[in-house]
Write a protein that holds these residues in place. Structure first.
Motif, PDB file in Angstrom:
ATOM      1  N   ALA A  75     -74.815  65.759 -20.595  1.00  0.00           N
ATOM      2  CA  ALA A  75     -73.439  66.264 -20.638  1.00  0.00           C
ATOM      3  C   ALA A  75     -73.330  67.555 -21.445  1.00  0.00           C
ATOM      4  N   ARG A  76     -73.935  68.609 -20.960  1.00  0.00           N
ATOM      5  CA  ARG A  76     -73.953  69.887 -21.677  1.00  0.00           C
ATOM      6  C   ARG A  76     -72.559  70.496 -21.816  1.00  0.00           C
ATOM      7  N   GLY A  77     -71.637  70.114 -20.930  1.00  0.00           N
ATOM      8  CA  GLY A  77     -70.268  70.613 -21.010  1.00  0.00           C
ATOM      9  C   GLY A  77     -69.394  69.827 -21.969  1.00  0.00           C
ATOM     10  N   GLY A  78     -69.941  68.786 -22.569  1.00  0.00           N
ATOM     11  CA  GLY A  78     -69.201  67.991 -23.541  1.00  0.00           C
ATOM     12  C   GLY A  78     -68.885  66.599 -23.033  1.00  0.00           C
ATOM     13  N   VAL A  79     -68.471  65.765 -23.957  1.00  0.00           N
ATOM     14  CA  VAL A  79     -68.060  64.399 -23.663  1.00  0.00           C
ATOM     15  C   VAL A  79     -66.572  64.310 -23.984  1.00  0.00           C
ATOM     16  N   TYR A  80     -65.816  63.760 -23.054  1.00  0.00           N
ATOM     17  CA  TYR A  80     -64.372  63.631 -23.224  1.00  0.00           C
ATOM     18  C   TYR A  80     -64.014  62.153 -23.235  1.00  0.00           C
ATOM     19  N   LEU A  81     -63.420  61.708 -24.329  1.00  0.00           N
ATOM     20  CA  LEU A  81     -63.037  60.313 -24.483  1.00  0.00           C
ATOM     21  C   LEU A  81     -61.589  60.147 -24.046  1.00  0.00           C
ATOM     22  N   GLY A  82     -61.381  59.300 -23.061  1.00  0.00           N
ATOM     23  CA  GLY A  82     -60.028  59.070 -22.570  1.00  0.00           C
ATOM     24  C   GLY A  82     -59.672  57.603 -22.676  1.00  0.00           C
ATOM     25  N   GLY A  83     -58.635  57.243 -21.981  1.00  0.00           N
ATOM     26  CA  GLY A  83     -58.203  55.854 -21.992  1.00  0.00           C
ATOM     27  C   GLY A  83     -57.140  55.615 -23.039  1.00  0.00           C
ATOM     28  N   GLY A  84     -56.797  54.368 -23.188  1.00  0.00           N
ATOM     29  CA  GLY A  84     -55.702  54.017 -24.096  1.00  0.00           C
ATOM     30  C   GLY A  84     -56.093  53.936 -25.553  1.00  0.00           C
ATOM     31  N   MET A  85     -57.356  53.629 -25.838  1.00  0.00           N
ATOM     32  CA  MET A  85     -57.767  53.386 -27.215  1.00  0.00           C
ATOM     33  C   MET A  85     -58.035  54.668 -28.005  1.00  0.00           C
ATOM     34  N   SER A  86     -58.764  55.590 -27.434  1.00  0.00           N
ATOM     35  CA  SER A  86     -59.231  56.764 -28.184  1.00  0.00           C
ATOM     36  C   SER A  86     -58.121  57.561 -28.866  1.00  0.00           C
ATOM     37  N   PRO A  87     -57.031  57.897 -28.174  1.00  0.00           N
ATOM     38  CA  PRO A  87     -55.988  58.670 -28.852  1.00  0.00           C
ATOM     39  C   PRO A  87     -55.349  57.927 -30.028  1.00  0.00           C
ATOM     40  N   LYS A  88     -55.362  56.606 -29.980  1.00  0.00           N
ATOM     41  CA  LYS A  88     -54.749  55.808 -31.045  1.00  0.00           C
ATOM     42  C   LYS A  88     -55.682  55.629 -32.239  1.00  0.00           C
ATOM     43  N   LEU A  89     -56.944  55.976 -32.063  1.00  0.00           N
ATOM     44  CA  LEU A  89     -57.939  55.752 -33.115  1.00  0.00           C
ATOM     45  C   LEU A  89     -58.540  57.052 -33.636  1.00  0.00           C
ATOM     46  N   LEU A  90     -57.777  58.115 -33.618  1.00  0.00           N
ATOM     47  CA  LEU A  90     -58.305  59.424 -34.021  1.00  0.00           C
ATOM     48  C   LEU A  90     -58.895  59.411 -35.428  1.00  0.00           C
ATOM     49  N   LYS A  91     -58.181  58.836 -36.379  1.00  0.00           N
ATOM     50  CA  LYS A  91     -58.654  58.816 -37.760  1.00  0.00           C
ATOM     51  C   LYS A  91     -60.001  58.088 -37.846  1.00  0.00           C
ATOM     52  N   THR A  92     -60.096  56.958 -37.174  1.00  0.00           N
ATOM     53  CA  THR A  92     -61.345  56.195 -37.171  1.00  0.00           C
ATOM     54  C   THR A  92     -62.455  56.967 -36.482  1.00  0.00           C
ATOM     55  N   LEU A  93     -62.153  57.598 -35.356  1.00  0.00           N
ATOM     56  CA  LEU A  93     -63.179  58.349 -34.634  1.00  0.00           C
ATOM     57  C   LEU A  93     -63.658  59.566 -35.414  1.00  0.00           C
ATOM     58  N   GLN A  94     -62.844  60.037 -36.353  1.00  0.00           N
ATOM     59  CA  GLN A  94     -63.210  61.210 -37.145  1.00  0.00           C
ATOM     60  C   GLN A  94     -63.831  60.866 -38.498  1.00  0.00           C
ATOM     61  N   ASN A  95     -63.962  59.567 -38.835  1.00  0.00           N
ATOM     62  CA  ASN A  95     -64.461  59.207 -40.169  1.00  0.00           C
ATOM     63  C   ASN A  95     -65.979  59.310 -40.310  1.00  0.00           C
ATOM     64  N   GLY A  96     -66.675  59.664 -39.231  1.00  0.00           N
ATOM     65  CA  GLY A  96     -68.117  59.862 -39.291  1.00  0.00           C
ATOM     66  C   GLY A  96     -68.931  58.758 -38.635  1.00  0.00           C
ATOM     67  N   THR A  97     -68.381  57.567 -38.518  1.00  0.00           N
ATOM     68  CA  THR A  97     -69.108  56.441 -37.927  1.00  0.00           C
ATOM     69  C   THR A  97     -69.437  56.702 -36.464  1.00  0.00           C
ATOM     70  N   PHE A  98     -68.457  57.167 -35.700  1.00  0.00           N
ATOM     71  CA  PHE A  98     -68.659  57.465 -34.284  1.00  0.00           C
ATOM     72  C   PHE A  98     -69.745  58.524 -34.126  1.00  0.00           C
ATOM     73  N   ARG A  99     -69.613  59.626 -34.846  1.00  0.00           N
ATOM     74  CA  ARG A  99     -70.543  60.758 -34.709  1.00  0.00           C
ATOM     75  C   ARG A  99     -71.965  60.363 -35.115  1.00  0.00           C
ATOM     76  N   LYS A 100     -72.079  59.610 -36.203  1.00  0.00           N
ATOM     77  CA  LYS A 100     -73.406  59.183 -36.657  1.00  0.00           C
ATOM     78  C   LYS A 100     -74.086  58.344 -35.573  1.00  0.00           C
TER      79      LYS A 100
END
Length: 153
Positions: A75-100
């Protein structure tokens, strides 16, 4: 596990197997409201350790699977997270756990470091995508696109 049903299962795992405390106020909210909403809200605002741990594990598994898929499709153009959960969990997705977890792919980690991950905030995105797909399929059969026709007028 990476779905609304999965979220409640992770919550129940921490509560029942790991014996994390579920305070009465939280138990009452879980019984009266949508459990996923309660877990997301109380985990994101830090009012419940049980909900925060649930979201942390959820984010880790989500990140690991997103990294797997990014590698599978390159996915050289990037990964896009959609659906109902991701927008509601922005703080959690940005805390480093997801990225790690996303990057934890051994010798392939440097490749994943070049791939951006974005959260789709537009709730109508799936409908717009479906409509665009339907239009393109219709254009294949008719030989004409309504959108293309309106541009030439």
């Amino acid at each position: 596990m990476i779905s609304g049903l999965g979220l409640i299962n992770v919550y129940q795992f921490f509560r029942d197997v790991k014996k994390m405390e579920e305070p009465q106020w939280l138990k009452d909210r879980m019984a009266k409201e949508d459990p996923n909403f309660v877990i997301a809200t109380c985990g994101e605002d830090g009012s419940s350790e049980l909900c925060a741990e649930t979201l942390n594990l959820f984010a880790g598994v989500y990140g690991a699977e997103a990294g797997n898929i990014a590698l599978k499709v390159l996915a050289r153009g990037g990964v896009y997270l959609g659906g109902g959960m991701s927008p509601k969990l922005l703080k959690t997705l940005q805390n480093g756990t997801f990225r790690k977890a996303f990057l934890d792919k051994g010798r392939l980690s440097p490749l994943l470091e070049t791939i951006t991950v974005r959260v789709i905030l537009d709730q109508s995105c799936a409908l717009l995508g479906a409509a665009a797909y339907a239009e393109s399929r219709a254009a294949e059969f008719s030989g004409m696109s309504e959108r293309a026709a309106s541009r030439h007028q």
